[in-house]
Enzyme design. Sequence first.
Site, PDB file in Angstrom:
ATOM      1  N   ARG A 181     124.086  89.810  78.698  1.00 62.21           N
ATOM      2  CA  ARG A 181     123.369  88.505  78.342  1.00 62.21           C
ATOM      3  C   ARG A 181     123.943  87.493  77.436  1.00 62.21           C
ATOM      4  O   ARG A 181     123.831  86.133  77.588  1.00 62.21           O
ATOM      5  CB  ARG A 181     121.733  88.742  78.169  1.00 62.21           C
TER       6      ARG A 181
ATOM      7  N   HIS B 109     112.137  85.474  89.725  1.00 64.20           N
ATOM      8  CA  HIS B 109     113.366  85.527  88.422  1.00 64.20           C
ATOM      9  C   HIS B 109     113.789  84.280  88.271  1.00 64.20           C
ATOM     10  O   HIS B 109     114.048  83.826  86.947  1.00 64.20           O
ATOM     11  CB  HIS B 109     114.416  86.480  89.373  1.00 64.20           C
TER      12      HIS B 109
ATOM     13  N   GLU C  44     118.766  94.957  91.924  1.00 63.02           N
ATOM     14  CA  GLU C  44     119.166  94.066  93.187  1.00 63.02           C
ATOM     15  C   GLU C  44     119.102  94.986  94.326  1.00 63.02           C
ATOM     16  O   GLU C  44     119.192  96.208  94.234  1.00 63.02           O
ATOM     17  CB  GLU C  44     120.353  93.282  92.872  1.00 63.02           C
TER      18      GLU C  44
ATOM     19  N   GLU D 296     120.272  94.562  86.425  1.00 65.07           N
ATOM     20  CA  GLU D 296     119.511  93.537  86.969  1.00 65.07           C
ATOM     21  C   GLU D 296     118.953  94.463  88.726  1.00 65.07           C
ATOM     22  O   GLU D 296     120.214  94.905  89.247  1.00 65.07           O
ATOM     23  CB  GLU D 296     120.311  92.333  87.704  1.00 65.07           C
TER      24      GLU D 296
ATOM     25  N   ASP E  94     126.796  87.002  94.968  1.00 63.63           N
ATOM     26  CA  ASP E  94     125.332  87.419  94.639  1.00 63.63           C
ATOM     27  C   ASP E  94     124.550  86.267  94.579  1.00 63.63           C
ATOM     28  O   ASP E  94     124.740  85.257  93.997  1.00 63.63           O
ATOM     29  CB  ASP E  94     125.547  87.875  93.171  1.00 63.63           C
TER      30      ASP E  94
ATOM     31  N   ASP F 232     123.306  95.072  89.205  1.00 63.09           N
ATOM     32  CA  ASP F 232     124.054  94.025  88.548  1.00 63.09           C
ATOM     33  C   ASP F 232     124.121  94.113  87.144  1.00 63.09           C
ATOM     34  O   ASP F 232     123.486  93.161  86.581  1.00 63.09           O
ATOM     35  CB  ASP F 232     123.856  92.581  89.430  1.00 63.09           C
TER      36      ASP F 232
ATOM     37  N   GLN G 294     127.254  86.146  78.939  1.00 63.84           N
ATOM     38  CA  GLN G 294     126.956  85.432  80.191  1.00 63.84           C
ATOM     39  C   GLN G 294     126.437  84.110  79.558  1.00 63.84           C
ATOM     40  O   GLN G 294     126.931  82.959  80.016  1.00 63.84           O
ATOM     41  CB  GLN G 294     125.754  86.033  80.810  1.00 63.84           C
TER      42      GLN G 294
ATOM     43  N   LYS H  13     129.398  89.526  84.066  1.00 58.21           N
ATOM     44  CA  LYS H  13     128.954  90.137  85.027  1.00 58.21           C
ATOM     45  C   LYS H  13     130.051  91.284  85.352  1.00 58.21           C
ATOM     46  O   LYS H  13     129.763  92.344  86.277  1.00 58.21           O
ATOM     47  CB  LYS H  13     128.688  89.473  86.249  1.00 58.21           C
TER      48      LYS H  13
ATOM     49  N   GLU I 117     113.875  89.522  81.309  1.00 56.07           N
ATOM     50  CA  GLU I 117     112.448  89.132  81.646  1.00 56.07           C
ATOM     51  C   GLU I 117     111.368  89.950  81.143  1.00 56.07           C
ATOM     52  O   GLU I 117     110.431  89.416  80.541  1.00 56.07           O
ATOM     53  CB  GLU I 117     112.196  89.019  83.314  1.00 56.07           C
TER      54      GLU I 117
ATOM     55  N   THR J  58     129.346  96.951  88.413  1.00 58.79           N
ATOM     56  CA  THR J  58     128.204  96.498  89.521  1.00 58.79           C
ATOM     57  C   THR J  58     128.140  97.871  90.317  1.00 58.79           C
ATOM     58  O   THR J  58     129.022  98.428  90.837  1.00 58.79           O
ATOM     59  CB  THR J  58     128.677  95.513  90.502  1.00 58.79           C
TER      60      THR J  58
HETATM   61 CA   LIG Z   1     122.419  88.973  89.692  1.00 57.60          CA
HETATM   62 MG   LIG Z   2     127.976  93.353  87.777  1.00 53.72          MG
END
Ligand SMILES: [Ca+2]
Ligand SMILES: [Mg+2]
Lengths: 420, 420
Positions: B241, B137, B205, B203, B130, B237, B244, B257, B368, B261
């Site tokens: 938070r 970002h 992506e 996320e 990733d 993804d 993480q 994470k 964000e 996914t």
């Molecule tokens: Ca990511």
């Molecule tokens: Mg993931």
Amino acid sequence: MGLKSFVEVPADSHFPLENLPYGVFKPEPHSPPRPAVAVGNHVLDLSVIASAGLFDGPILKNSDCFNQPNLNKFLELGRPAWKEARATLQKLLSATKPTLRDSASLRSKALVPMDKAQMLLPIVIGDYSDFFSSMHHAKNCGTIFRGPENAINPNWFQLPIAYHGRASSIVISGTDIIRPRGQAHPTGNSPPYFGPSRRLDFELEMAAVVGPGNELGKPIDVNDAADHIFGLVLMNDWSARDIQAWEYVPLGPFLGKSFGTTVSPWIVTLDALEPFSCDAPIQNPPPLPYLAEKTSKNYDISLEVLIKPAGQEDSFVITRSNFKHLYWTITQQLAHHTINGCNLRSGDILGTGTISGPEPESFGCLLELTWNGQNPVSLGATTRRFLEDGDEVVFTGFCKGDGYNVGFGTCSGKILPAST
Amino acid sequence: MGLKSFVEVPADSHFPLENLPYGVFKPEPHSPPRPAVAVGNHVLDLSVIASAGLFDGPILKNSDCFNQPNLNKFLELGRPAWKEARATLQKLLSATKPTLRDSASLRSKALVPMDKAQMLLPIVIGDYSDFFSSMHHAKNCGTIFRGPENAINPNWFQLPIAYHGRASSIVISGTDIIRPRGQAHPTGNSPPYFGPSRRLDFELEMAAVVGPGNELGKPIDVNDAADHIFGLVLMNDWSARDIQAWEYVPLGPFLGKSFGTTVSPWIVTLDALEPFSCDAPIQNPPPLPYLAEKTSKNYDISLEVLIKPAGQEDSFVITRSNFKHLYWTITQQLAHHTINGCNLRSGDILGTGTISGPEPESFGCLLELTWNGQNPVSLGATTRRFLEDGDEVVFTGFCKGDGYNVGFGTCSGKILPAST
Ligand SMILES: [Ca+2]
Ligand SMILES: [Mg+2]
Ligand SMILES: [Ca+2]
Ligand SMILES: [Mg+2]
Ligand code: NI
């Protein structure tokens, strides 16, 4: 004094009947891969034993798990199958059992001299995770990069830190390692440079091989975790320190690691290691309940790293460490890995992280041994800050029993120059 | 105005003849998986087309790549095979070609209504990496966590930063996501707590799907990289938070994470995206030579995220972004990934990283959009700081052509409560 086999087992062998580690080999360059155990200086072809109907226990009798090019299917079967296979093979190979001993034709098919067997990666590795479980390693790296005050991050004592590694570039012992090229950064505001890594290192690690996995969303309890671990291998997590240092903030190591990771061919089972289990270090602060295990076990496995410098005949021991120095146990690693619901699959591997002991002679990588290149280590007439082209790095590991060893053989790789 | 097929393609469809994205499906719950392309509201079963001998080009005529449970074998064949398949299928499905159009029996076997097809993960994913390629970002996350002065690390402008992700927990669109449990840390010196994540995020992506790979030790040149990329998918993804933030120093994201996914079922080929290619942003500082490409391309793909809050019938758009905002191109990502010799395998995926645009309405995750939970976003009558149980997150993406779309369909997942 050790179990007795009709297959000769030299006194210093890593592979007596007490061990019987699993691997995968090819007897001839063009033959299909098949599972095996090591015994003395021979490998026993398990596809031959299975085809001869000699796995006669209830679980393995009708299984095709040994007619496979890898061990994943056997690993999936879990501890009852592993115990059954171990009992069957210890009996079959014992000095007093005639079945194989007295059948020249079966013996000639099933027992292959180790030097004739080409060893292969024994498992299909879906995912490879690498932990950071030696406190001494964490402290040394932290001191080198951030100074002694903030050597170990506060999270380190609360959870077994890990990152995802690269599965595709895991290779079997004996595979040459090409020096990686990449970006690195000298110091200050100068722009990065590009070229072959100037700070190539090994990392002395072991890795746990996952047996039965878990469903996505269903964590494995720390007290059940041992049933999900088939055994251990030696692992060299080759590391390009200059590439790693420049790239790793904020998402962790990537190209500094992914150019190659070497594992030993023989997986030593937890059953074979059990006589060498010992208490893991007391953890303070005590871990959160999901990491608190009823018994917290390490294994007393002596580890040694030798370097055979380019152009020399001799090898030099440059560190001696022990698996028992790990702070976080492999069962805690596995339970932590799944606590968020992450699914493990059979054949996945969990690296321990560099296994450094408390004394400088027991540090597990050149970064620590040379204190980031400041204090070269001597190798006979020469010295090393980091690895040079042509250097061969050899790991060995074994447990000392009463009159026998349970060992891992070696895990080796030679550095080739960067491609141009 | 668009190519004409005898299969009905509604005006707003993502899947006209210009697209023909690849997936894998099961027509019935117990049937074996098989490759397909999407056309209008149907999926075309490629195993049927292959068995009928209709892939009659020189490369695919005698290949069994469509009689497989996944696309890996087809992906390995490379661009000449992909171009041949595309030409064959565009002809076969065109309004003027009678072969399939006029054969009721072949049509009934080969064309399955999309709502009857169970879509599966189309590829076996050996490794998932990733990246972190959107400057907006990187800047937003850096500002939130480290303040505006040091928002973006100096390495970010020199190389496409990435980490290894977890391959085992990649799931197909529509799979529920169980809220992960884990450790997090409030602030200051208080001890960490354990429980269901309180800061669950998506996320936005996309991911590049690797075609032919490379040998270990042999990097792929940035100007050849496009030939190693089959196509793109949408990817969510999912990120916890709080987990993480506590775990990621110094080795990067792990359990924050690895619980899941989600990827979209249809891989849109680079050939189908080519009409929507556009210049990538000018890079300053200019990249090192190994990352400098002759033409630096992005694609104009409109992306949208909708949330359908728990217990509500309506969905609400909460962000609109575009693939063209990426700073590092997918070809630079791939070349960088292999520059150290790391081997890619067909079916590997390279996530772009969260695709945030410059305006607040185009940020690609709740971290964000809500500025780390400070400014809730509104969803009709309700608001969100982070995701709640029962929320369904739906990504869509498409390119607007002249009278047609080339789209990705959707990539969705619903949050289930943490297991207890
Ligand atoms: Ca990511
Ligand atoms: Mg993931
Ligand atoms: Ca390591
Ligand atoms: Mg490595
Ligand atoms: Ni993987």
